[in-house]
Design a protein around this motif. Structure first.
Motif, PDB file in Angstrom:
ATOM      1  N   ARG A  19       0.842  -1.210   0.000  1.00  0.00           N
ATOM      2  CA  ARG A  19       0.000   0.000   0.000  1.00  0.00           C
ATOM      3  C   ARG A  19       0.874   1.256   0.000  1.00  0.00           C
ATOM      4  NH1 ARG A  19      -4.117  -2.650   4.424  1.00  0.00           N
ATOM      5  NH2 ARG A  19      -4.926  -4.238   2.997  1.00  0.00           N
ATOM      6  N   PRO A  20       0.303   2.397  -0.432  1.00  0.00           N
ATOM      7  CA  PRO A  20       1.130   3.607  -0.593  1.00  0.00           C
ATOM      8  C   PRO A  20       1.827   4.008   0.711  1.00  0.00           C
ATOM      9  CG  PRO A  20      -1.045   3.926  -1.574  1.00  0.00           C
ATOM     10  CD  PRO A  20      -1.092   2.622  -0.857  1.00  0.00           C
ATOM     11  N   THR A  21       3.093   4.343   0.600  1.00  0.00           N
ATOM     12  CA  THR A  21       3.881   4.748   1.759  1.00  0.00           C
ATOM     13  C   THR A  21       3.442   6.127   2.243  1.00  0.00           C
ATOM     14  OG1 THR A  21       5.715   3.493   0.826  1.00  0.00           O
ATOM     15  CG2 THR A  21       6.247   5.080   2.563  1.00  0.00           C
ATOM     16  N   LEU A  22       3.234   6.238   3.548  1.00  0.00           N
ATOM     17  CA  LEU A  22       2.966   7.540   4.175  1.00  0.00           C
ATOM     18  C   LEU A  22       4.226   8.009   4.872  1.00  0.00           C
ATOM     19  CD1 LEU A  22      -0.511   7.064   5.939  1.00  0.00           C
ATOM     20  CD2 LEU A  22      -0.030   8.276   3.803  1.00  0.00           C
ATOM     21  N   ASN A  59       5.877   0.525   5.657  1.00  0.00           N
ATOM     22  CA  ASN A  59       5.133  -0.533   4.966  1.00  0.00           C
ATOM     23  C   ASN A  59       5.183  -1.861   5.719  1.00  0.00           C
ATOM     24  OD1 ASN A  59       5.737   1.603   2.964  1.00  0.00           O
ATOM     25  ND2 ASN A  59       4.522   0.282   1.633  1.00  0.00           N
ATOM     26  N   TYR A 111       2.421  -1.720   8.046  1.00  0.00           N
ATOM     27  CA  TYR A 111       1.121  -2.021   7.432  1.00  0.00           C
ATOM     28  C   TYR A 111       0.859  -3.534   7.518  1.00  0.00           C
ATOM     29  CZ  TYR A 111       1.310   2.512   4.845  1.00  0.00           C
ATOM     30  OH  TYR A 111       1.385   3.831   4.474  1.00  0.00           O
ATOM     31  N   HIS A 161      -6.142   1.505   5.162  1.00  0.00           N
ATOM     32  CA  HIS A 161      -5.938   1.848   3.750  1.00  0.00           C
ATOM     33  C   HIS A 161      -5.492   3.292   3.630  1.00  0.00           C
ATOM     34  CE1 HIS A 161      -7.241  -1.934   2.034  1.00  0.00           C
ATOM     35  NE2 HIS A 161      -8.097  -1.989   3.022  1.00  0.00           N
ATOM     36  N   PRO A 162      -4.181   3.494   3.478  1.00  0.00           N
ATOM     37  CA  PRO A 162      -3.660   4.867   3.415  1.00  0.00           C
ATOM     38  C   PRO A 162      -4.033   5.546   2.106  1.00  0.00           C
ATOM     39  CG  PRO A 162      -1.915   3.274   2.961  1.00  0.00           C
ATOM     40  CD  PRO A 162      -3.132   2.481   3.329  1.00  0.00           C
ATOM     41  N   PRO A 163      -4.159   6.883   2.136  1.00  0.00           N
ATOM     42  CA  PRO A 163      -4.349   7.627   0.885  1.00  0.00           C
ATOM     43  C   PRO A 163      -3.028   7.678   0.115  1.00  0.00           C
ATOM     44  CG  PRO A 163      -4.031   9.147   2.688  1.00  0.00           C
ATOM     45  CD  PRO A 163      -4.027   7.765   3.299  1.00  0.00           C
ATOM     46  N   LEU A 164      -3.110   8.098  -1.132  1.00  0.00           N
ATOM     47  CA  LEU A 164      -1.909   8.226  -1.959  1.00  0.00           C
ATOM     48  C   LEU A 164      -1.347   9.632  -1.770  1.00  0.00           C
ATOM     49  CD1 LEU A 164      -0.157   6.770  -4.008  1.00  0.00           C
ATOM     50  CD2 LEU A 164      -1.696   7.511  -5.802  1.00  0.00           C
ATOM     51  N   ARG A 165      -0.274   9.751  -1.013  1.00  0.00           N
ATOM     52  CA  ARG A 165       0.344  11.060  -0.777  1.00  0.00           C
ATOM     53  C   ARG A 165       1.517  11.260  -1.749  1.00  0.00           C
ATOM     54  NH1 ARG A 165      -3.223  13.023   3.316  1.00  0.00           N
ATOM     55  NH2 ARG A 165      -2.589  12.320   5.393  1.00  0.00           N
ATOM     56  N   LEU A 184       5.220  12.498  -1.413  1.00  0.00           N
ATOM     57  CA  LEU A 184       6.137  12.658  -0.285  1.00  0.00           C
ATOM     58  C   LEU A 184       7.333  13.511  -0.691  1.00  0.00           C
ATOM     59  CD1 LEU A 184       6.013   9.038   1.201  1.00  0.00           C
ATOM     60  CD2 LEU A 184       4.561  11.012   1.724  1.00  0.00           C
ATOM     61  N   GLY A 226      12.117  12.456   3.852  1.00  0.00           N
ATOM     62  CA  GLY A 226      12.124  10.999   3.776  1.00  0.00           C
ATOM     63  C   GLY A 226      11.169  10.443   4.809  1.00  0.00           C
ATOM     64  N   PRO A 227      10.443   9.370   4.499  1.00  0.00           N
ATOM     65  CA  PRO A 227      10.521   8.621   3.255  1.00  0.00           C
ATOM     66  C   PRO A 227      10.104   9.456   2.050  1.00  0.00           C
ATOM     67  CG  PRO A 227       8.587   7.954   4.508  1.00  0.00           C
ATOM     68  CD  PRO A 227       9.417   8.839   5.390  1.00  0.00           C
ATOM     69  N   SER A 228      10.717   9.133   0.895  1.00  0.00           N
ATOM     70  CA  SER A 228      10.350   9.762  -0.360  1.00  0.00           C
ATOM     71  C   SER A 228       9.305   8.889  -1.052  1.00  0.00           C
ATOM     72  CB  SER A 228      11.601   9.902  -1.241  1.00  0.00           C
ATOM     73  OG  SER A 228      12.217   8.649  -1.414  1.00  0.00           O
ATOM     74  N   VAL A 242       7.744   6.169  -3.097  1.00  0.00           N
ATOM     75  CA  VAL A 242       8.262   4.838  -3.414  1.00  0.00           C
ATOM     76  C   VAL A 242       7.741   4.441  -4.791  1.00  0.00           C
ATOM     77  CG1 VAL A 242       8.309   2.424  -2.699  1.00  0.00           C
ATOM     78  CG2 VAL A 242       8.353   4.242  -0.970  1.00  0.00           C
ATOM     79  N   THR A 287      11.183   1.734   0.644  1.00  0.00           N
ATOM     80  CA  THR A 287      10.481   1.970   1.906  1.00  0.00           C
ATOM     81  C   THR A 287      11.493   2.070   3.036  1.00  0.00           C
ATOM     82  OG1 THR A 287      10.173  -0.414   2.025  1.00  0.00           O
ATOM     83  CG2 THR A 287       8.339   0.887   1.197  1.00  0.00           C
ATOM     84  N   LEU A 310      -1.207  19.098   2.990  1.00  0.00           N
ATOM     85  CA  LEU A 310      -1.580  17.696   3.238  1.00  0.00           C
ATOM     86  C   LEU A 310      -3.069  17.489   2.979  1.00  0.00           C
ATOM     87  CD1 LEU A 310       0.083  15.233   4.186  1.00  0.00           C
ATOM     88  CD2 LEU A 310      -0.794  15.626   6.492  1.00  0.00           C
ATOM     89  N   GLU A 351       3.099  16.083   1.241  1.00  0.00           N
ATOM     90  CA  GLU A 351       3.852  16.224   2.487  1.00  0.00           C
ATOM     91  C   GLU A 351       5.172  16.944   2.237  1.00  0.00           C
ATOM     92  OE1 GLU A 351       4.385  13.070   5.756  1.00  0.00           O
ATOM     93  OE2 GLU A 351       6.313  12.984   4.726  1.00  0.00           O
TER      94      GLU A 351
END
Lengths: 392, 392
Positions: A31-34, A255, A258, B7-11, B13, B17-19, B21, B203, B327, B333
């Motif tokens: 899943r997308p990295t936050l 991740n 997660y 379920h994370p949103p698509l950010r 970045l 870091g993290p940048s 992925v 990641t 955000l 971010e």
């Protein structure tokens, strides 16, 4: 040199861990990295703490996953509770007790070693005698579920002795969490660490830990700083602490967390008691089948871990040949013996998602085939029927 | 309590870091888990070592990823090279230099601290003076790319001084690897650690490290055991060692390593020099745009990291309001200031997969909107045109 992407085959993992990872968990990893300070990620961290409290059966506030494998979880417990000059009584009935000794001495503390035959449980009476003999023990350390032998020790009795003699207990629950009862509060355990890759069916790399109020008090009363910056619970707590400001300590493995969260949600859905029962039932089925193949257990029935089955390699059967056969022809991994048991035993895991009827049937039929190919006489159909009778 | 799947949103970045992925890396994480001693997995470990040698530009045999985040990589370098009583000269020009001091003292060694203004590079002349003044320094430690300020230090000059004065160098390359030249062998660096979640676009959770033959000799000549069992390179080498028998040390984070392998394959495909050039170009485009918005850099142009842009928050604009706007309205971010710079600066990352034109355009337009909403006058279209002129 041109190296290309790595595409692993689909194995069935019935060794001492990692166990089969559930597809839901593999999907969660991608899943997308936050960001590691994103409010939504911080909310997931709080949920993970709650879920771990359930898995540990504790209300300990200091309950969280260390961002590294179980060996780091072990080290976190020792470096936070022990100071130079302290004494620890360490019970050794397999590889991981030996590793505890290493941890104690590297803290500048003294390890008093209490040995038990590999493949047997730690004897509470012997522990009590040692606690009586040495009046100044700070920590009693033992392995709840010895992954190197498959023996289950009576953690309730041992943690009770620690309390009775004024010590803190450190409990290795790497292989026990989710597979057999682990009741941290009821047993009054003080510092307990586990691993993500055993009965939680998550990928390897994270180590859930929990510290009792007594353990936290000992950490706060330290005279020396914790020797590890990365594992200093005072600092880690600032990042994982409930509610308040998140102080940056290290970048959490977003991740991987997660995946752990998903595995703990699944444990909650199944229910801890149901998970323990499933492991017990699958073990009975496997044991019934192995008996028909003439394969004998290392550990006596009453001390046996359902999720890690150490069995003697029958005479005339070769260790490496068999494991290679299983891997090459059936994509099936079982574990070799460790330490004193290397070359003498196999370790068959039934952990988490691996503890299911399909895996037992695959193991029995493939192992029978591998042994038959070496001239060992056995009948897979009888073994499968015996396992099915338990599963019915 | 019933907690459900996360379920994370698509950010996007663009913090420190993290940048972002890359999707290829997220996909790799979910590939089937292998046992950590599986011959196919061991083959992938060997490939990962080769790919890391390329990324570090080294032929050091002892080059591998530590199974924990960059802070553990830092600790691995210090606990292996320093013994009680040793002296280390530590250059401090930001948060991570301070952390190095913590590591030195927890090893029972003495840290000699050399401070530089935050936002500036480490001054080789001052370092040489300190090395002359103290004749018995064992380790010179500094941060190549200070993630807390965005300053790039001259690692070649500093490692050269270490050699000249008979010290070993420890280099923090967490943010530099893959983003700016890092030439371990040419510069004769001795112990270097990095992180997976910066310019490798992987990641968070792994820390590539490399040790020169001189560093390995110092580790082998130690009088005291390494205080960390988990980070003892003597033991880790037994597991990651080339060719021979793999001695079980800890359970490797199998799926996280799939991700790192994939990210390194991608770096090899792009080519290191091309990756450096891409970061430099994207930085120029971002800087051109930010200048049009009246946003000023903390670090002088010649000491600036392309991949981590620290900029002053303009007068009349609020730190938290702006970051929350980005955000909430743009799933974007950026990073807050750390330590002395908290509340005064933003840190805008252009690392790895995040270093691309789309991200620069998003950042400029969203930041302009956030500042306009607070009454700060700026014109996004002019900034976008300036960035596009560089990108053309």
């Amino acid at each position: 040199m041109a190296i290309s992407s790595f595409h692993p085959p689909l194995r069935t993992l019935m060794g001492p861990g990692p166990s089969d990872v559930h597809p839901r968990i593999l999907e969660a990893l991608g899943r997308p990295t936050l960001g590691h300070l994103d409010p939504l990620f911080v909310g997931m961290m709080d949920e993970t703490k709650e879920l771990l409290k359930y898995a540990f059966q504790t209300s300990n506030e200091l309950t969280l996953p260390i961002s590294a494998p179980g060996s780091a979880g072990m080290e976190a417990c020792f470096v936070n509770l022990l100071e130079p000059g302290d004494k620890a009584l360490v019970c050794v009935n397999g590889v991981f007790g030996n590793r505890m000794i290493e941890n104690v001495t590297r803290c500048g503390a003294t390890a008093i070693r209490l040995d038990f035959a590999w493949g047997t449980a730690v004897e509470p009476a012997a522990v009590e005698a040692a606690l009586k003999e040495h009046g100044d023990i700070k920590v009693l350390a033992f392995v709840h579920a010895e992954t190197s032998t498959g023996a289950l020790s009576d953690a309730e009795a041992l943690c009770g002795l620690a309390k009775q003699y004024g010590c803190l207990s450190i409990v290795d629950a790497v292989t026990s969490m989710g597979g057999v009862p682990l009741l941290v509060d009821k047993w009054q355990a003080d510092a307990v660490y586990s691993g993500s890759q055993k009965c939680l069916s998550c990928t390897p790399g994270l180590s859930p830990v929990t510290f009792s109020p007594a353990a936290v008090a000992a950490i706060k009363a330290r005279k020396h700083p914790v020797q590890s910056w990365f594992l200093d619970m005072n600092l880690i707590l600032g990042y994982w602490g409930e509610g308040g400001k998140r102080a940056y300590h290290h970048t959490a493995p977003v991740n991987a967390l997660y995946g752990l969260h998903e595995s703990l949600v699944m444990l909650q859905e199944e229910g801890l008691e149901n998970a323990w029962q499933r492991h017990a039932t699958m073990h009975s089925a496997l044991a019934a089948g192995l008996e028909c193949l003439g394969v004998e257990f290392v550990v006596a029935a009453e001390q046996r871990l359902p999720q890690l089955n150490s069995v003697y390699i029958p005479a005339g059967v070769d260790d490496a040949t068999t494991r290679q056969y299983l891997l090459a022809k059936h994509d099936l991994e079982i574990g070799a013996g460790l330490g004193d048991l290397a070359g003498k035993v196999w370790r068959i895991g039934l952990m988490g998602y691996s503890a299911k009827p399909e895996n037992i049937r695959l193991l029995l039929s493939a192992l029978a085939a591998a042994m038959l190919a070496q001239g060992y006489e056995c009948d897979a159909s009888v073994a499968l029927a015996a396992a099915d009778a338990v599963l019915a």
